[in-house]
Design an enzyme around this catalytic site. Structure first.
Site, PDB file in Angstrom:
ATOM      1  N   ASP A   8       9.873  -2.080 -38.724  1.00 54.22           N
ATOM      2  CA  ASP A   8       9.088  -2.935 -37.832  1.00 54.22           C
ATOM      3  C   ASP A   8       7.603  -2.644 -38.030  1.00 54.22           C
ATOM      4  OD1 ASP A   8       8.344  -0.684 -36.352  1.00 54.22           O
ATOM      5  OD2 ASP A   8       9.831  -1.023 -34.794  1.00 54.22           O
ATOM      6  N   ALA A   9       6.786  -3.249 -37.207  1.00 55.01           N
ATOM      7  CA  ALA A   9       5.333  -3.162 -37.397  1.00 55.01           C
ATOM      8  C   ALA A   9       4.777  -1.754 -37.206  1.00 55.01           C
ATOM      9  CB  ALA A   9       4.622  -4.154 -36.473  1.00 55.01           C
TER      10      ALA A   9
END
Lengths: 144, 144, 144, 144
Positions: free
Chosen positions: B23-24
């Site tokens: 994810d980010a």
């Protein structure tokens, strides 16, 4: 003396079950409940002035340190769920939220859950939120 | 007297971290650890003669009734993890597995977890596995 | 004169279907084929000396600019698929890969696909890979 | 004579980007656009009287036979996207939808896409929708 703005200690969030969230049991795959808790949590945080994209921009990372879910009644495509979250505890270093996942009316309990979180800087090192992000600290204090 | 075939009470499984699992935060999204536990669990079950696709074909559904994970050290794209599972308990109606997620050498602990499961029939009603699936029951007994 | 090292223009990759990849049709959800192509592609790139985590570390981002999939025969939990990828074209700015998803023996065609990619720097701006990453450029040239 | 009820040939759908949809590039992983098209499509179908859960209950399965996406501008956590879908073609056996993914105002084009679909019965065999589901056929005819 200014009154300290109180932020609500609970938040309700609605999620429409997506077909891609189901599995071959024809119910929602259990891992998605963990994602729904995140949806509710980040919506909650945005609502109390802590939008997570802005926190990350300012260098404050809030990872999940624990997550749990008790599955009570399956959910299916075509249904909508209500996720209610409650701030359980904040000790300056970590915070914990509990969740209830129900049908929209709140009459069917689909699941209960809990997540724990800490605060990191961009280098993924733990930070004292009171010092490094006092505005965030203040919001978390105002739950009490 | 015939010796009862003993099935191993632990299982090790290897997973290569996928880019789409990140994810980010540039680490694996926490919900995927719940999926990795499933990968390990179903591989384990297949190895002891209980391939889940065959169980479902025979009308035995084994849903997750609880799942939890404690996150210790993040995992990143480019890494491989070892998931070790252990049969914790089987009481005839439910069973519980614990998991350790480490690097391949076992020197870095990424996470620990636990899942609980029950047995349902095709109508999603609880079944007594001893009666309705004695062969499955026997395998679960042989852990002891 | 040194021989230019030739890199293989095709790559085969094996994926074991996971239960969490299925949907309520009891087959793998179509979005996961896009993820399988990524698994195959990144494994391919790592094999020819371009591990994607290292490329990102060096500031070379390789996003997907197009993806397509034609679904021919469903895949189910309990099955294993073989994904064969072929470098179709590289023009210095972009490259395109095609994919075949079959059963392990190659006798059942599950899907065909294609993805396109470009090269960006850390600021997500297009780069001339020949100038900014000559070693990467050389690998891509050696397919020819 | 009754007028044939016309159903709208386009549909707009709003999706709030979720953190779990992002990847290590800090943008939404490309596979999720395929899922967003599904969200939009099923919302569209429900709105014109064809809720997919009911169609499945009646034994009509509508799988994806093709999907494609051209990625134009990345999307990030904190953003909201508008997905506009248009019925492109229905030939009695198959139908095709096109999609535009933009920011809510429609000023930034994030992606365009297209999906194709056929009709199957519970045994995953193709059906003539005019014969086996005349009410569904009528809706699809009324786009014209």
């Amino acid at each position: 003396m200014d009154a300290v703005k109180k932020v609500p200690a609970t938040h309700a969030y609605t999620h429409v079950v997506q077909y891609y969230e189901t599995d071959a049991m024809r119910v929602v795959h259990h891992s998605n409940y963990i994602r729904w808790m995140e949806e509710c949590r980040l919506d909650y945080m945005a609502g109390i002035g802590l939008p997570y994209d802005k926190m990350e921009e300012q260098g404050l990372i809030v990872p999940v340190i624990s997550a749990s879910c008790e599955y009570k009644a399956a959910t299916r495509y075509g249904e909508t769920v209500k996720i209610t979250s409650e701030m359980e505890r904040f000790d300056g270093l970590r915070f914990f939220l509990t969740y209830c996942i129900t049908d929209p009316k709140g009459s069917v309990l689909h699941a209960t859950g809990r997540t724990g979180h800490c605060f990191l800087n961009r280098d993924m090192k733990p930070v004292n939120v009171k010092k490094s992000a006092p505005a965030v600290y203040e919001v978390f204090q105002s739950f009490k």
